[in-house]
Scaffold this motif. Structure first.
Motif, short mmCIF file in Angstrom:
data_model
loop_
_atom_site.label_atom_id
_atom_site.label_comp_id
_atom_site.label_asym_id
_atom_site.label_seq_id
_atom_site.Cartn_x
_atom_site.Cartn_y
_atom_site.Cartn_z
N UNK A 63 25.30 16.53 51.83
CA UNK A 63 26.76 16.65 51.88
C UNK A 63 27.29 17.49 50.72
N UNK A 64 26.69 17.37 49.55
CA UNK A 64 27.13 18.17 48.40
C UNK A 64 27.00 19.65 48.72
N UNK A 65 25.90 20.02 49.34
CA UNK A 65 25.65 21.43 49.61
C UNK A 65 26.38 21.97 50.84
N UNK A 66 26.95 21.08 51.63
CA UNK A 66 27.73 21.52 52.80
C UNK A 66 29.14 21.97 52.41
N UNK A 67 29.59 21.61 51.22
CA UNK A 67 30.94 21.95 50.75
C UNK A 67 30.85 23.24 49.93
N UNK A 68 31.45 24.30 50.46
CA UNK A 68 31.38 25.60 49.80
C UNK A 68 31.93 25.58 48.37
N UNK A 69 32.96 24.79 48.14
CA UNK A 69 33.58 24.79 46.81
C UNK A 69 32.64 24.18 45.75
N UNK A 70 31.59 23.50 46.18
CA UNK A 70 30.65 22.92 45.23
C UNK A 70 29.63 23.92 44.71
N UNK A 71 29.52 25.07 45.36
CA UNK A 71 28.48 26.04 45.02
C UNK A 71 28.59 26.55 43.59
N UNK A 72 29.79 26.63 43.07
CA UNK A 72 29.98 27.14 41.71
C UNK A 72 30.07 26.03 40.67
N UNK A 73 29.97 24.80 41.08
CA UNK A 73 30.08 23.67 40.16
C UNK A 73 28.69 23.21 39.73
#
Length: 92
Positions: A63-73
């Motif tokens: 689920x973490x990797x499914x959210x695009x906004x998490x890619x830079x975090x």
């Protein structure tokens, strides 16, 4: 949630009349308890929850990797812990 690539006994698991952890479908003895009944019960409860805990960790990572906004975090500590638990459980 079943993992089709799992190397462990897929379960569901249950405790039989002798207090041993068994594969519910096949009746295979998976874990014999210790002499100390409190420790035995705690070990069996933990073992029974292991598959669900592994699935929850895998879902958390996915689920973490499914959210695009998490890619830079940076990954949170809980995600690192989930990855470590997955590696320990799967031997990878």
């Amino acid at each position: 949630m079943k993992n089709e690539n799992a190397k462990h006994t897929p379960g569901p698991w249950r405790v039989n009349q002798h207090g041993n952890l068994v594969d519910a479908a096949m009746g295979l003895n998976l874990l014999k308890g210790k002499k100390d009944k409190d420790i035995e019960r705690a070990n069996i409860r933990l073992a029974c929850a292991a598959q669900d805990l592994l699935a929850a960790c895998q879902k958390r990572v996915d689920e973490w990797h499914e959210v695009d906004s998490n890619m830079d975090k940076p990954e949170p500590e809980s995600l690192k812990m989930a990855r470590a638990a997955i590696a320990k459980a799967t031997g990878k």
